[in-house]
Design an enzyme around this catalytic site. Structure first.
Site, PDB file in Angstrom:
ATOM      1  N   CYS A  69       0.741  -1.088  -0.182  1.00 46.78           N
ATOM      2  CA  CYS A  69       0.024   0.022  -0.068  1.00 46.78           C
ATOM      3  C   CYS A  69       0.817   1.316  -0.049  1.00 46.78           C
ATOM      4  O   CYS A  69       1.625   1.363   0.767  1.00 46.78           O
ATOM      5  CB  CYS A  69      -1.132  -0.039   1.302  1.00 46.78           C
ATOM      6  SG  CYS A  69      -1.885   1.404   1.472  1.00 46.78           S
ATOM      7  N   THR A  71       0.095   4.492   0.366  1.00 48.12           N
ATOM      8  CA  THR A  71      -0.224   5.407   1.348  1.00 48.12           C
ATOM      9  C   THR A  71       0.406   4.969   2.650  1.00 48.12           C
ATOM     10  O   THR A  71       1.001   5.593   3.328  1.00 48.12           O
ATOM     11  CB  THR A  71      -1.762   5.488   1.504  1.00 48.12           C
ATOM     12  OG1 THR A  71      -2.388   5.720   0.100  1.00 48.12           O
ATOM     13  CG2 THR A  71      -2.203   6.337   2.456  1.00 48.12           C
ATOM     14  N   CYS A 201      -0.063   3.667  -6.580  1.00 52.10           N
ATOM     15  CA  CYS A 201      -1.206   3.169  -5.885  1.00 52.10           C
ATOM     16  C   CYS A 201      -1.396   1.753  -6.610  1.00 52.10           C
ATOM     17  O   CYS A 201      -1.503   1.755  -7.706  1.00 52.10           O
ATOM     18  CB  CYS A 201      -2.483   3.865  -5.847  1.00 52.10           C
ATOM     19  SG  CYS A 201      -3.945   3.266  -5.009  1.00 52.10           S
TER      20      CYS A 201
END
EC number: 5.1.1.3
Length: 280
Positions: A69, A71, A201
């Site tokens: 991920c 983020t 992403c």
């Protein structure tokens, strides 16, 4: 076992590359679908959710966890590695998807000794499409700038794209969003056309074709799952203590509705992915 974590389905694109690159290894995938998406959460929320997910994977017997991920990697990984792991799990490791991408863009190993004021190469530009929080973290421009100051990093936040992909929105709606974000990024570029594009992403590889169609011809779109898989293979060669053989090749866990997650997962993983509910 090797743990793989993402806020939702996106990390399954990385997991598939890892499974293909490391046949015979056991993986546990955890999707935090109950709290997805992470891209619009605060940094403290993201850190807390990431720590909780890593704890769950450690409880499953994983001694090495990959944050699939962007983020979580951008906002939580450094703090987790530097303060949380040494205090709570000094014999375990957590890796992220940020490092392989930075190494691919700069050509400089992550742990290399970088001299101050080193000679910069030819100027070039790299475009990064990512979630709002990944862009705001400035993790990619910061780490690329340390290693390759000649690289102009231009970022574009795509606030709705992961959600649209996760919800299996109509192709035309996704195409419009990609074209809108691509046009916005191209307006920011000083040198006209980027030398490479990074889809920051793990959902975005599913619509890489839409990005390629919206970008100028010939722009290289980096394959994050493949780069992450290659990086993990090299890491395990250097750290055989984490290279475990095990039982079932892949176990799929979710904090959300297992039946609903399973219905959507095959599109991301490329093969059946039966999820079970992860109970804290």
């Amino acid at each position: 076992m090797i743990g793989v974590f993402d806020s939702g389905h996106g990390g399954l694109t990385v997991l598939r590359a890892l499974v293909d690159a490391l046949p015979g290894r056991s993986f546990v995938y955890l999707g935090d679908h109950a709290h997805a998406p992470y891209g619009n959460r605060t940094p403290e929320e993201i850190y807390g959710l990431t720590v909780a997910a890593v704890e769950r994977l450690f409880a499953q017997g994983c001694r090495l966890v990959v944050l699939a991920c962007n983020t979580a990697s951008a906002l939580a990984l450094r703090r987790l590695q530097q303060t949380w792991l040494p205090c709570h799990h000094p014999d375990r490791r957590v890796l992220g998807v940020l490092v392989p991408m930075v190494e691919a863009i700069t050509g400089v190993p992550w742990m290399a000794d970088i001299p101050a004021g080193r000679h910069a190469g030819e100027p070039r530009s790299v475009a990064i499409f990512a979630t709002r929080r990944t862009v705001q973290s400035q993790a990619y421009p910061r780490e690329i700038g340390k290693r390759a100051p000649e690289v102009e990093v231009v970022q574009q936040a795509c606030p709705d794209l992961a959600r649209l992909i996760e919800e299996d929105a109509p192709e035309a709606e996704i195409r419009r969003a990609v074209r809108r974000y691509t046009a916005s990024l191209m307006d920011k570029l000083e040198h006209g056309t980027p030398s490479a594009v990074m889809l920051g992403c793990t959902h975005y590889p599913l619509v890489a074709g839409e990005f390629a169609a919206a970008l100028p011809a010939g722009v290289d779109v980096l394959d994050q799952p493949a780069l992450c898989a290659r990086s993990l293979v090299h890491y395990l060669a250097r750290h055989p203590e984490f290279d475990d053989d095990g039982g079932a090749p892949v176990t799929f866990l979710t904090t959300g509705d297992a039946a609903k997650v399973t219905r959507l997962a095959t599109r991301f993983f490329g093969r059946p992915a039966p999820f079970a509910r992860s109970i804290p």
